[in-house]
Design a protein around this motif. Structure first.
Motif, PDB file in Angstrom:
ATOM      1  N   TYR A 228      46.871  40.859  44.316  1.00 45.86           N
ATOM      2  CA  TYR A 228      46.109  40.727  43.323  1.00 45.86           C
ATOM      3  C   TYR A 228      44.609  41.649  43.343  1.00 45.86           C
ATOM      4  CZ  TYR A 228      49.886  37.846  42.370  1.00 45.86           C
ATOM      5  OH  TYR A 228      50.858  36.380  41.462  1.00 45.86           O
ATOM      6  N   LEU A 229      43.811  41.793  42.775  1.00 45.18           N
ATOM      7  CA  LEU A 229      42.629  42.231  42.652  1.00 45.18           C
ATOM      8  C   LEU A 229      42.237  40.615  42.095  1.00 45.18           C
ATOM      9  CD1 LEU A 229      40.403  43.716  42.143  1.00 45.18           C
ATOM     10  CD2 LEU A 229      41.220  44.893  39.417  1.00 45.18           C
TER      11      LEU A 229
ATOM     12  N   ILE B 261      43.173  51.032  39.865  1.00 48.33           N
ATOM     13  CA  ILE B 261      43.008  51.359  40.957  1.00 48.33           C
ATOM     14  C   ILE B 261      44.562  51.957  41.904  1.00 48.33           C
ATOM     15  CG2 ILE B 261      43.705  49.356  42.660  1.00 48.33           C
ATOM     16  CD1 ILE B 261      43.505  47.761  40.704  1.00 48.33           C
TER      17      ILE B 261
ATOM     18  N   SER C 238      46.566  53.166  45.342  1.00 43.02           N
ATOM     19  CA  SER C 238      47.147  52.310  46.558  1.00 43.02           C
ATOM     20  C   SER C 238      47.959  53.634  47.297  1.00 43.02           C
ATOM     21  CB  SER C 238      47.628  51.058  45.852  1.00 43.02           C
ATOM     22  OG  SER C 238      49.020  51.668  45.345  1.00 43.02           O
TER      23      SER C 238
ATOM     24  N   HIS D 240      47.053  52.417  38.753  1.00 43.15           N
ATOM     25  CA  HIS D 240      47.111  50.729  38.391  1.00 43.15           C
ATOM     26  C   HIS D 240      45.655  50.691  37.522  1.00 43.15           C
ATOM     27  CE1 HIS D 240      50.401  49.925  40.792  1.00 43.15           C
ATOM     28  NE2 HIS D 240      49.613  50.358  41.854  1.00 43.15           N
TER      29      HIS D 240
ATOM     30  N   VAL E 102      48.655  43.394  40.625  1.00 42.64           N
ATOM     31  CA  VAL E 102      48.857  44.804  40.832  1.00 42.64           C
ATOM     32  C   VAL E 102      49.733  45.366  41.127  1.00 42.64           C
ATOM     33  CG1 VAL E 102      47.980  47.032  42.602  1.00 42.64           C
ATOM     34  CG2 VAL E 102      46.089  44.936  41.523  1.00 42.64           C
ATOM     35  N   GLU E 103      50.945  44.913  41.810  1.00 41.48           N
ATOM     36  CA  GLU E 103      51.638  45.450  42.685  1.00 41.48           C
ATOM     37  C   GLU E 103      52.623  44.161  43.427  1.00 41.48           C
ATOM     38  OE1 GLU E 103      51.212  49.071  44.305  1.00 41.48           O
ATOM     39  OE2 GLU E 103      50.395  48.558  46.707  1.00 41.48           O
TER      40      GLU E 103
ATOM     41  N   TYR F 101      43.854  50.488  49.363  1.00 38.33           N
ATOM     42  CA  TYR F 101      43.385  49.882  47.991  1.00 38.33           C
ATOM     43  C   TYR F 101      41.782  50.543  47.571  1.00 38.33           C
ATOM     44  CZ  TYR F 101      47.301  47.413  48.030  1.00 38.33           C
ATOM     45  OH  TYR F 101      48.612  47.549  48.685  1.00 38.33           O
TER      46      TYR F 101
ATOM     47  N   VAL G  32      39.303  51.047  44.467  1.00 43.32           N
ATOM     48  CA  VAL G  32      39.418  49.678  42.567  1.00 43.32           C
ATOM     49  C   VAL G  32      37.853  50.686  42.075  1.00 43.32           C
ATOM     50  CG1 VAL G  32      38.481  47.856  41.842  1.00 43.32           C
ATOM     51  CG2 VAL G  32      40.172  48.020  43.861  1.00 43.32           C
TER      52      VAL G  32
END
Length: 134
Positions: free
Chosen positions: A32-33, A46, A48, A66, A79-80, A93, A95
């Motif tokens: 999660y962001l 983002i 990754s 993303h 996010v994933e 990650y 950002v």
């Protein structure tokens, strides 16, 4: 020239790995962001990837990208999905986002073996157990 760039410090933004559930064979985790700011962030990008050594060999995962047009104030975005098998690698990650016309970016790295139950906290805003880098 680089000294002329503004120093935009990233604050109140976090990346977290949260435990979503578990069954007999495995646990399910999502990344999660988390925007802990009192204002939205926009044009969030983002990337990754995972990298490191596994069984004596260098390993790299695919790089995923993303994009979110906006993450509201005091909100989060999923996010994933992340596989437990990558927890032995460094999970990075990167950002980048805008507030107004100012760009901000920061690299968040979960070190190998840092995503373990002993490091779990109750994640702010997401309200799930997990590990967070802020």
């Amino acid at each position: 020239m680089i000294k002329d760039l503004p120093e935009n410090n990233v604050t109140d933004i976090a990346v977290a790995v949260a435990l979503e559930g578990e069954n007999v064979q495995s646990k399910i985790f999502h990344v999660y962001l988390i925007n802990q700011k009192n204002e939205p962030i926009e044009n969030v990008l983002i990337t990754s990837k995972g990298y490191g050594e596994k069984d004596g060999e260098q390993v790299k995962t695919s790089t995923l990208r993303h994009m979110f047009p906006q993450v509201d104030a005091r909100a989060f975005k999923q996010v994933e999905l992340i596989d437990e098998q990558t927890f032995g690698l460094a999970n990075e990650y990167w950002v980048s986002y805008y507030i107004g016309n100012q760009i901000y970016d920061k690299k968040f790295i979960f070190l190998p073996e840092s995503i373990v139950d002993a490091n779990f906290i109750r994640l702010p805003i997401v309200n799930k157990p997990g590990v967070m880098i802020g």
